[in-house]
Design an enzyme around this catalytic site. Structure first.
Site, PDB file in Angstrom:
ATOM      1  N   GLU A  91       2.206  40.343 -11.415  1.00  0.00           N
ATOM      2  CA  GLU A  91       1.272  40.119 -12.516  1.00  0.00           C
ATOM      3  C   GLU A  91       1.005  38.623 -12.647  1.00  0.00           C
ATOM      4  O   GLU A  91       1.907  37.807 -12.487  1.00  0.00           O
ATOM      5  CB  GLU A  91       1.846  40.655 -13.826  1.00  0.00           C
ATOM      6  CG  GLU A  91       1.908  42.164 -13.871  1.00  0.00           C
ATOM      7  CD  GLU A  91       2.410  42.707 -15.195  1.00  0.00           C
ATOM      8  OE1 GLU A  91       2.244  43.920 -15.409  1.00  0.00           O
ATOM      9  OE2 GLU A  91       2.963  41.934 -16.003  1.00  0.00           O
TER      10      GLU A  91
ATOM     11  N   SER B 222      -0.912  41.316 -16.327  1.00  0.00           N
ATOM     12  CA  SER B 222      -0.193  41.928 -17.430  1.00  0.00           C
ATOM     13  C   SER B 222      -1.194  42.562 -18.379  1.00  0.00           C
ATOM     14  O   SER B 222      -2.348  42.135 -18.479  1.00  0.00           O
ATOM     15  CB  SER B 222       0.612  40.855 -18.170  1.00  0.00           C
ATOM     16  OG  SER B 222       0.974  41.294 -19.454  1.00  0.00           O
TER      17      SER B 222
END
Length: 611
Positions: free
Chosen positions: A491, A517
């Site tokens: 992420e 994210s």
């Protein structure tokens, strides 16, 4: 008539040894012949979203036993993406999803369990268990640990609501003093539960409601609230009912693949688009659909994204609302109700409660029902007390939020935008597509053309951003961070957070073959497919190349001639599709994941042609 799977190890003279071992676990004579139900827990002290789950398995098990089943609990692993963020630990996050799916399969099949209750919560745990449920196709009910309360603190005598992303962003902002950073850090995550915004964990727990595999309120009821206990109790009772319907009445409609049909996957994706959920949900829905043998692809997501409006904006897309506010506004049943009234929902899909989703909406949508018990349920709110204990408070809002014009959840007529909260873009740099959370993009940059600045890793990008290399007008390229190239598809929350912290959140774009994210917002485009390590065009970009992004028209183009790209491709074929000068220690476990992984447009699942 299907027979109990557990009969394999509990019936017949030749299973005396197995029965002896079952007796050693506490089973009695009259337990043999009852359905053995796996309570798949994910308690760990590493993860705030799971720290309170130790006793949840016992709650479920007691109800299973009382209803006539035999409960047997086991645990899976759980990675905290926030704690693993920004260092080598993030390489393990996505691979843990597949490991969880495998571990559930191993335990359930090795012990011939008849059904399962999946107690999940955070980013990769719910998807991993969902993949396992689709793969095994035995009766299953999902019940998650619930969202965290939003953090609250006073800055400059003003009360503000906070979450994890605020702590990350403010710590990187040199204009914020140490005392304020300390206050934010200590207030951002006040309770147990999955982080308080519409990040990946909460997005996935909401989607299980739309898929029909969890109970109303699963995605939005706070972890700390006493009312959440009833979800666990109901799950325990209901799984025994599903067992009876399947094993005693030959009713296969209760199985996960009968509930989570293509129409149900479309409902889940429509919900995701309507609520501006995490882009990671695209990855996980694609993976779960493949396990279910459902033909649900990026083309379906593109089609839905062009007609479903954005009906709810929650952190990180706005500072005004968090999951506690979604619940007050009626939760997921309310959003699904608005989609149904806009003719954007398949109302005839089934749920684990034995109803259609349309019937469930009629019962639980606060704008349709006058049932005081339902309204009381959705008035459950935060207490504002730091705790790691589930069900520790019973505070309630005075009223529900049923304002569909200006409230947290809107009707289609008063939508935040008629264009949905997620979009798929395609072009020569992403032939198989890429994903952007449009709910988090400022209107001023829905169309953006800029010069590429290329980084071969997340770490290099962070160094470049904080070191002043990235300037307004840049399109930041972070490549070789896909499922293969990472390996593990990290992420990119730190790069996007740091861009915001230095005032470039609306001045730059970011494109990666990695992912983001659920806490990411801004012009952040991920899942670029094919990824660089698979020969994707993103691997051919050079500093200074122009890249044109057009979200309204779902286009992303590298403005380099086909002839030049062909020359570059020939050069790269000779060099090999790997990052230049990247130093990264990769374990054997991660190498195995990378070897078998497909690109993000396939859900980053295993490439079956390599098996």
């Amino acid at each position: 008539m299907p027979i109990l799977r557990s009969a394999t190890s509990t019936q017949g003279r030749n299973m005396a040894g197995a029965r002896a071992l079952w007796r050693a676990t506490g089973m009695k004579e009259n337990d043999f012949g009852k359905p053995i139900i796996a309570v798949v827990n994910s308690f760990t002290q590493f993860v705030p979203g799971h720290v309170h789950l130790r006793d949840m398995g016992k709650l479920v098990a007691e109800q299973i036993e009382a209803a006539g089943g035999v409960a047997k609990e086991f645990n899976t692993i759980a990675v905290d993406d926030g704690i693993a963020m920004g260092h080598g630990g993030m390489l393990y996050s996505l691979p843990s999803r597949d490991l969880i799916a495998d571990s559930v399969e191993y335990m359930v099949n090795a012990h011939c369990a008849d059904a399962m209750v999946c107690i999940s919560n955070c980013d990769k745990i719910t998807p991993g268990m969902l993949m396992a449920a689709m793969r095994l196709n035995i009766p299953a009910v999902f019940v998650s640990g619930g969202p965290m309360e939003a953090g609250k603190t006073k800055l400059s005598d003003q009360l503000i609501k906070l979450d994890l992303v605020d702590a990350m962003m403010k710590s990187a902002d040199k204009t914020v003093c140490d005392d304020d950073v300390d206050a934010i850090e200590k207030s951002a995550c006040p309770t147990c539960g999955s982080c308080s915004g519409m990040f990946t964990a909460n997005s996935m727990n909401c989607l299980t409601e739309a898929l029909g595999l969890s109970l109303p309120g699963n995605g939005s009821m706070l972890a700390t609230h006493a009312d959440r206990k009833e979800l666990f109790l109901t799950a325990g009772r209901q799984i025994v009912e599903l067992c009876k319907r399947y094993y005693e009445q030959d009713d296969a409609s209760v199985l996960p693949r009968s509930i989570a049909t293509k129409a149900a996957f479309e409902n889940a994706m429509s919900l995701d688009i309507a609520m501006g959920g995490s882009t990671n949900t695209v990855l996980h829905l694609l993976a779960a659909a493949q396990e279910a043998e459902v033909d649900f692809t990026m083309a379906d997501i593109d089609r839905l994204s062009r007609k479903v409006p954005c009906l709810s904006k929650v952190a990180p897309n706005t500072n005004k609302y968090h999951m506690e506010d979604v619940h007050r506004a009626g939760g997921i049943m309310a959003i699904l109700g608005e989609l149904e009234r806009a003719d954007l929902l398949h109302s005839d899909t089934r749920t684990v409660l034995g109803m259609t989703i349309g019937e469930q909406i009629a019962k639980y949508d606060i704008t349709l029902t006058k049932d005081e018990a339902v309204h009381k349920f959705f008035r459950a709110g935060p207490a504002g007390i730091r705790t790691t204990k589930a069900f520790s408070q019973d505070c309630r809002w005075d009223t529900v939020d049923d304002d569909r014009q200006n409230g947290c959840i809107r009707s289609k007529e008063f939508a935040y935008s008629q264009d949905g909260g997620l979009a798929m873009l395609t072009g020569n740099i992403a032939l198989d597509g890429c994903i952007v959370k449009t709910a988090g993009v400022d209107e001023s940059i829905l169309k953006f053309t800029g010069d590429a600045i290329v980084f071969e890793s997340q770490e290099e990008a962070v160094e470049g951003i904080l070191g002043g290399k990235v300037r307004a007008g840049h399109v930041v390229i972070i490549r070789y961070e896909g499922p293969k190239g990472g390996p593990g598809m990290q992420e990119m929350l730190y790069p996007t957070t740091y861009l915001k912290s230095i005032g470039l959140g609306k001045e730059c774009a970011l494109l990666t073959d990695g992912r983001f994210s659920g806490g990411t917002s801004g012009l952040s485009i991920g899942h670029c497919s094919p990824e660089a390590a698979s020969g994707g065009t993103i691997g051919l970009v050079r500093d200074g190349d122009k890249i044109a992004i057009d979200i309204p028209n779902r286009s992303i183009q590298l403005l380099v001639s086909d002839e030049e790209l062909a020359v570059r491709r020939a050069e790269q074929d000779t060099k090999g599709w790997k990052p230049a000068n990247r130093q990264r220690e990769v374990s054997m476990a991660l190498k195995m994941f990378g070897h078998f992984a497909t690109s993000a447009d396939k859900g980053a699942v295993r490439d079956k042609t390599k098996l």
